[in-house]
Design an enzyme around this catalytic site. Structure first.
Site, PDB file in Angstrom:
ATOM      1  N   GLY A  47      35.140 151.812  43.090  1.00  0.00           N
ATOM      2  CA  GLY A  47      34.954 150.516  42.430  1.00  0.00           C
ATOM      3  C   GLY A  47      36.176 150.137  41.601  1.00  0.00           C
ATOM      4  O   GLY A  47      37.175 150.870  41.563  1.00  0.00           O
ATOM      5  N   PHE A  48      36.080 149.012  40.945  1.00  0.00           N
ATOM      6  CA  PHE A  48      37.178 148.513  40.101  1.00  0.00           C
ATOM      7  C   PHE A  48      37.533 149.544  39.022  1.00  0.00           C
ATOM      8  O   PHE A  48      38.646 150.094  39.003  1.00  0.00           O
ATOM      9  CB  PHE A  48      36.756 147.160  39.508  1.00  0.00           C
ATOM     10  CG  PHE A  48      37.524 146.721  38.297  1.00  0.00           C
ATOM     11  CD1 PHE A  48      38.912 146.738  38.279  1.00  0.00           C
ATOM     12  CD2 PHE A  48      36.838 146.263  37.173  1.00  0.00           C
ATOM     13  CE1 PHE A  48      39.615 146.314  37.158  1.00  0.00           C
ATOM     14  CE2 PHE A  48      37.534 145.832  36.054  1.00  0.00           C
ATOM     15  CZ  PHE A  48      38.926 145.872  36.036  1.00  0.00           C
TER      16      PHE A  48
ATOM     17  N   LYS B 148      17.706 151.197  40.957  1.00  0.00           N
ATOM     18  CA  LYS B 148      17.662 152.574  41.455  1.00  0.00           C
ATOM     19  C   LYS B 148      18.869 153.389  40.992  1.00  0.00           C
ATOM     20  O   LYS B 148      18.736 154.545  40.607  1.00  0.00           O
ATOM     21  CB  LYS B 148      17.575 152.586  42.988  1.00  0.00           C
ATOM     22  CG  LYS B 148      16.167 152.244  43.501  1.00  0.00           C
ATOM     23  CD  LYS B 148      16.115 152.167  45.005  1.00  0.00           C
ATOM     24  CE  LYS B 148      16.150 153.536  45.661  1.00  0.00           C
ATOM     25  NZ  LYS B 148      15.996 153.432  47.141  1.00  0.00           N
TER      26      LYS B 148
ATOM     27  N   ASN C 106      19.956 161.861  39.146  1.00  0.00           N
ATOM     28  CA  ASN C 106      20.606 162.809  40.064  1.00  0.00           C
ATOM     29  C   ASN C 106      21.942 163.298  39.504  1.00  0.00           C
ATOM     30  O   ASN C 106      22.276 164.482  39.602  1.00  0.00           O
ATOM     31  CB  ASN C 106      20.844 162.153  41.429  1.00  0.00           C
ATOM     32  CG  ASN C 106      19.539 161.920  42.182  1.00  0.00           C
ATOM     33  OD1 ASN C 106      18.567 162.662  41.997  1.00  0.00           O
ATOM     34  ND2 ASN C 106      19.507 160.901  43.029  1.00  0.00           N
TER      35      ASN C 106
ATOM     36  N   TYR D 156      19.779 144.833  35.639  1.00  0.00           N
ATOM     37  CA  TYR D 156      20.963 145.589  35.201  1.00  0.00           C
ATOM     38  C   TYR D 156      20.774 146.095  33.774  1.00  0.00           C
ATOM     39  O   TYR D 156      20.993 147.264  33.479  1.00  0.00           O
ATOM     40  CB  TYR D 156      22.175 144.672  35.287  1.00  0.00           C
ATOM     41  CG  TYR D 156      23.507 145.313  34.972  1.00  0.00           C
ATOM     42  CD1 TYR D 156      23.983 146.386  35.719  1.00  0.00           C
ATOM     43  CD2 TYR D 156      24.303 144.826  33.940  1.00  0.00           C
ATOM     44  CE1 TYR D 156      25.218 146.954  35.444  1.00  0.00           C
ATOM     45  CE2 TYR D 156      25.543 145.385  33.667  1.00  0.00           C
ATOM     46  CZ  TYR D 156      25.996 146.449  34.412  1.00  0.00           C
ATOM     47  OH  TYR D 156      27.231 146.994  34.136  1.00  0.00           O
TER      48      TYR D 156
ATOM     49  N   LYS E 277      20.447 150.068  32.706  1.00  0.00           N
ATOM     50  CA  LYS E 277      21.419 150.751  31.842  1.00  0.00           C
ATOM     51  C   LYS E 277      20.759 151.237  30.550  1.00  0.00           C
ATOM     52  O   LYS E 277      21.132 152.280  30.009  1.00  0.00           O
ATOM     53  CB  LYS E 277      22.582 149.803  31.524  1.00  0.00           C
ATOM     54  CG  LYS E 277      23.495 149.536  32.723  1.00  0.00           C
ATOM     55  CD  LYS E 277      24.262 150.775  33.168  1.00  0.00           C
ATOM     56  CE  LYS E 277      25.325 150.456  34.207  1.00  0.00           C
ATOM     57  NZ  LYS E 277      26.050 151.664  34.681  1.00  0.00           N
TER      58      LYS E 277
ATOM     59  N   TYR F 266      18.409 164.257  28.179  1.00  0.00           N
ATOM     60  CA  TYR F 266      19.068 165.469  28.709  1.00  0.00           C
ATOM     61  C   TYR F 266      19.872 166.172  27.618  1.00  0.00           C
ATOM     62  O   TYR F 266      19.939 167.391  27.565  1.00  0.00           O
ATOM     63  CB  TYR F 266      19.955 165.129  29.913  1.00  0.00           C
ATOM     64  CG  TYR F 266      19.219 165.244  31.229  1.00  0.00           C
ATOM     65  CD1 TYR F 266      18.270 164.296  31.597  1.00  0.00           C
ATOM     66  CD2 TYR F 266      19.446 166.317  32.082  1.00  0.00           C
ATOM     67  CE1 TYR F 266      17.576 164.411  32.785  1.00  0.00           C
ATOM     68  CE2 TYR F 266      18.752 166.440  33.284  1.00  0.00           C
ATOM     69  CZ  TYR F 266      17.824 165.482  33.626  1.00  0.00           C
ATOM     70  OH  TYR F 266      17.132 165.618  34.812  1.00  0.00           O
TER      71      TYR F 266
ATOM     72  N   GLN G 277      16.969 167.634  25.209  1.00  0.00           N
ATOM     73  CA  GLN G 277      16.099 168.676  25.763  1.00  0.00           C
ATOM     74  C   GLN G 277      16.884 169.865  26.302  1.00  0.00           C
ATOM     75  O   GLN G 277      16.458 171.007  26.179  1.00  0.00           O
ATOM     76  CB  GLN G 277      15.207 168.082  26.863  1.00  0.00           C
ATOM     77  CG  GLN G 277      14.117 169.053  27.317  1.00  0.00           C
ATOM     78  CD  GLN G 277      13.078 168.385  28.203  1.00  0.00           C
ATOM     79  OE1 GLN G 277      12.860 167.178  28.132  1.00  0.00           O
ATOM     80  NE2 GLN G 277      12.449 169.176  29.060  1.00  0.00           N
TER      81      GLN G 277
END
Ligand code: UDP
Length: 315
Positions: free
Chosen positions: A10-11, A91, A99, A145, A149, A159, A162
């Site tokens: 991407g940019f 997604k 992921n 969007y 975010k 994350y 925990q």
């Protein structure tokens, strides 16, 4: 260091690839090329420190070998793109971030999330500091969007809390420069393309809405400093020179010597288009000793030169 950059074609992602390679890291770029393009990384083909993996990070991510840092930049980012790919945008913010965090945990890698000024929505507080919770219309068209975010930021913090993971969050304000797609619909490529072709610039609404535009190199420097820092809470990266879209059009026309000069074609504002946006960057300054170096006029000259080359390249 070996770093994984999602959205690496991407940019912004491709500029990060260049920077980490220049600093001596090995780089794995991952992209599904729905809004990124291999043209952005074509110059890296043959570089033995660089690998490209064609993959949609919303599906399980497998990368063999050690990884020291993951920079998660995969996402449509232009309003036109995320309106075209609303489900993919949700997604990648949710599943893709999950992921990428899972991979970071498995590899014991540091994780940096590319977040956005859009988490502040159409802000009621000005300028926006990181403590402002925002004014987002979650069911409006931009909600796909903004909420993706916002969820991604919450997941990163979960994350961190925990699993004790090393995480960083950058909230990126309007950024421009070479390798933006000329047809991505954002104001910078739209205006520059129109100015180069000698056309009237398409101002949406009365042009009184404001933005602050930062050059890509300044953003990249901020991201590198944040990754190297030990600061976990979100950090705004952007310039504080606030201008209206109308003023911006005049600046672009002036630098590009647009024959159509002060002719503007007025179009409609899109739903949810924020009226104002300006970062409070005192945190970036205090924690990272960061501040932008490239003046708007200087950055626009570089960007206009790039787009002129793109437009005159043989097909
Ligand atoms: N805009 C405009 N003409 C264009 C494209 C955008 O006047 O051809 C305006 C748009 O209404 C918005 C601002 O420029 O107020 C910035 O839009 P952009 O799509 O670049 O990104 P945003 O900052 O809204 O995420």
């Amino acid at each position: 260091m070996r770093v994984l950059i999602t959205g690496g074609a991407g940019f912004i992602g491709s500029h990060l690839c260049d920077r980490f390679l220049a600093d001596g890291s090995r780089v794995v770029a991952m992209d599904n090329l729905i809004t990124g393009t291999q043209d952005n990384i074509a110059h890296l083909a043959g570089n033995r420190a660089f690998e490209f993996i064609y993959h949609d990070v919303s599906n399980f991510i497998h990368v063999p070998g050690p990884i020291d840092a993951i920079l998660h930049f995969a996402s449509p980012a232009s309003p036109m793109d995320y309106l075209k790919y609303p489900i993919q945008t949700l997604k990648v913010g949710a599943l893709g971030t999950h992921n990428a965090l899972g991979l970071a945990r498995a590899k014991n890698a540091r994780f940096l999330l590319a977040s956005t000024s859009e988490v502040y929505g159409d802000p009621l507080v000005h300028p926006q500091s990181e403590s402002y919770a925002g004014n987002v219309d979650l069911v409006g068209p931009r909600g796909v969007y903004d909420e993706a975010k916002r969820y991604a930021e919450a997941l990163v913090m979960a994350y961190h809390r925990q699993h004790g993971m090393e995480t960083r969050i950058v909230r990126i304000f309007n950024t421009y420069g070479p390798r933006m797609r000329l047809d991505d619909g954002r104001v910078v490529p739209n205006f520059i393309g129109q100015a180069i072709r000698g056309e009237a610039l398409t101002i949406y609404g009365d042009g009184s809405q404001t933005r602050c535009f930062q050059y890509i190199d300044d953003l990249v420097e901020g991201v590198v400093r944040l990754l190297q820092s030990d600061f976990v809470d979100p950090v705004n990266i952007g310039t504080t020179r606030e201008i209206s879209v109308l003023e911006f059009a005049k600046i672009v026309n002036g630098i590009a010597n647009n024959a159509a000069g002060s002719v503007f074609a007025v179009g409609a504002r899109t739903e949810g288009d924020p009226q104002t946006r300006k970062p409070d960057t005192s945190r970036a300054h205090a924690v990272l000793n960061w501040q932008p170096q490239v003046e708007l006029e200087q950055g626009l000259q570089l960007t206009i030169r790039y787009f002129r080359d793109v437009l005159t390249e043989p097909a």
